[in-house]
Design an enzyme around this catalytic site. Structure first.
Site, short mmCIF file in Angstrom:
data_model
loop_
_atom_site.label_atom_id
_atom_site.label_comp_id
_atom_site.label_asym_id
_atom_site.label_seq_id
_atom_site.Cartn_x
_atom_site.Cartn_y
_atom_site.Cartn_z
N HIS A 214 5.89 -2.17 -1.83
CA HIS A 214 6.50 -0.86 -2.14
C HIS A 214 8.01 -0.80 -1.91
O HIS A 214 8.65 0.18 -2.26
CB HIS A 214 5.77 0.27 -1.41
CG HIS A 214 6.03 0.39 0.05
ND1 HIS A 214 6.96 1.25 0.56
CD2 HIS A 214 5.46 -0.22 1.12
CE1 HIS A 214 6.95 1.17 1.90
NE2 HIS A 214 6.06 0.28 2.25
N CYS A 341 13.34 10.04 13.80
CA CYS A 341 13.27 11.44 13.34
C CYS A 341 11.84 11.91 13.20
O CYS A 341 11.53 13.06 13.48
CB CYS A 341 13.93 11.59 11.98
SG CYS A 341 15.56 10.92 11.96
N1 PLP Z 1 9.02 -4.78 8.06
C1 PLP Z 1 10.15 -4.22 7.62
C2 PLP Z 1 11.44 -4.93 7.83
C3 PLP Z 1 10.13 -3.00 6.94
O1 PLP Z 1 11.26 -2.45 6.51
C4 PLP Z 1 8.86 -2.36 6.76
C5 PLP Z 1 8.80 -1.03 6.11
O2 PLP Z 1 9.23 -0.05 6.66
C6 PLP Z 1 7.70 -2.98 7.25
C7 PLP Z 1 7.83 -4.19 7.89
C8 PLP Z 1 6.35 -2.38 7.08
O3 PLP Z 1 5.93 -2.48 5.74
P1 PLP Z 1 4.66 -1.67 5.17
O4 PLP Z 1 5.15 -0.31 4.87
O5 PLP Z 1 4.26 -2.43 3.95
O6 PLP Z 1 3.60 -1.70 6.21
#
Ligand code: PLP
Length: 391
Positions: A214, A341
């Site tokens: 996503h 937040c």
């Molecule tokens: N790792 C990083 C660096 C991210 O930016 C995110 C998303 O916020 C995630 C992991 C987690 O991803 P997911 O939303 O697919 O669980």
């Protein structure tokens, strides 16, 4: 009021071509390939074939050696957790089988995403110790710092390829080489790197890596855990043995098809996206830094590839993130802050604390992140609105 979305590091809209690729797998018609990819009949075989095509496509796009190194998950949070626990347990087991009765130690940086940082609680409950590698004022982990932090019992190192708040890019290949020299495995969270900087798993020579669909125009709730062939891994989810036993559970075929299409697009378009975003990043930093009371959270030289091209993070003295976000939202701009937040807490972000930004200043942090659809005019409009808000 026109809405301008500048929070692409949080999530991105589903790309039209990704939605089109997924559509047939969500239909109910007689010939629709809605089957369980593990069923033997025609409908199941069609789903299986889509699943394996997706695996092949992802493996090529990411520079893996073989398609069976790609394990589909419910997102990067799952991939990160599975990697940390699964690699650490398997590495400790391997050591014990060789007669080395160690508790095992896992090393990570202080600027990891919570999906990695909070997995440390589970690791500690499983008897591992968890250590942190120091970073500089930009969040960068040097080879020397990692070298100094390695201890005999270290079985796994996890350092993200690029940070989601401040955009710092790490030298993944060099850091992985240090871990390997000490006999430890290396995992990288490459969620924010994908589509923004070149990602090549074989060149990085990491043992495991996490990705999320996503963040690159794909569906939410789908991701990838890359596991290099031969890497010891103890599966996190037990069940029917799908994904070669590495991740049980009926595969989300429409999501996986969308994930593969999004990853291919992101990789194909990475050079052009990075060139365009980098110009907008440099200009936004320059103009924001000229505003009274505004301090860039990291010092990003023009054209620098040491920072992601799509993330700008500043701290605004005398203001709180929440207020800035809501005031910008009222004017049609979607951005985010570095602080927590969502929980209503005023605690500053752990990333900004780790790079030494004082608490008061960090409470006024703001992150702007560009995506496929962001234009120069959006940056101009944002700057006008921002100036009005802080005035
Ligand atoms: N790792 C990083 C660096 C991210 O930016 C995110 C998303 O916020 C995630 C992991 C987690 O991803 P997911 O939303 O697919 O669980």
């Amino acid at each position: 009021m026109k809405r301008i979305y500048l929070d692409n590091a949080a999530t991105t809209p589903l790309s039209a071509c990704v939605a089109a690729a997924m559509a047939p797998y969500m239909e109910a018609g007689e010939d629709a390939p809605f089957g369980n990819a593990n069923s033997l009949h025609d409908v199941g075989r069609k789903a299986f074939s889509a699943l394996e095509d997706a695996r092949m496509s992802v493996s090529r796009a990411l520079g893996a050696q073989r398609p069976d190194e790609i394990v589909f998950t419910s997102g990067a949070t799952e991939a990160d957790n599975a990697a940390l626990v699964g690699l650490a347990l398997a590495a400790r087991e391997k050591a014990r089988l060789k007669g080395r009765h160690i508790n095992g130690r896992v090393l990570m940086s202080r600027i990891e995403h919570d999906a990695v940082l909070h997995a440390s609680k589970m690791l500690k409950a499983l008897g591992f110790s968890v250590g942190f590698v120091s970073n500089d004022g930009s969040g960068r982990v040097s080879v020397d710092a990692l070298e100094a932090a390695m201890e005999e019992e270290t079985v796994l190192v996890s350092i993200m390829a690029a940070n989601n708040e401040i955009g710092t890019v790490q030298s993944v290949a060099d850091l992985a080489a240090v871990a390997h020299r000490h006999g430890a495995l290396f995992h990288t969270d490459a969620v924010q790197a994908l589509g923004k900087i070149p990602v090549h798993l074989r060149e990085w020579d990491v043992d495991a890596a996490s990705f999320s669909a996503h963040k690159v125009g794909g569906p939410k709730g789908v991701g990838v855990l890359y596991l290099k062939a031969g890497t010891p891994f103890m599966p996190y989810l037990a069940g029917g043995g799908q994904e070669r036993g590495m991740r049980s559970g009926t595969q989300n075929v429409p999501g996986i098809v969308g994930c593969a299409a999004a990853i291919k697009n992101a990789v194909d378009n990475q050079p052009s996206f990075a060139a365009k975003a980098c110009k907008m990043r440099d200009r936004l930093y320059e103009e924001l830094a000229a505003c009274k009371g505004v301090k860039p959270s990291v010092s990003v030289p023009a054209d620098s590839s040491d920072f992601l091209p799509h993330i700008v993070n500043v701290c605004v003295r005398g203001h709180e993130s929440q207020t800035l976000i809501l005031q910008l939202d009222l004017r049609g701009f979607c951005v985010s802050g570095g602080s927590a937040c969502s929980s209503g807490s005023l605690d500053p972000s752990h990333v900004l604390s780790a790079i030494g930004i004082e608490r008061n200043l960090a409470q006024g942090s703001l992150r702007v992140s560009f995506g496929e659809f962001t234009q120069e005019e959006d940056v101009d409009a944002f700057l006008n609105a921002f100036k009005e808000v802080i005035r």
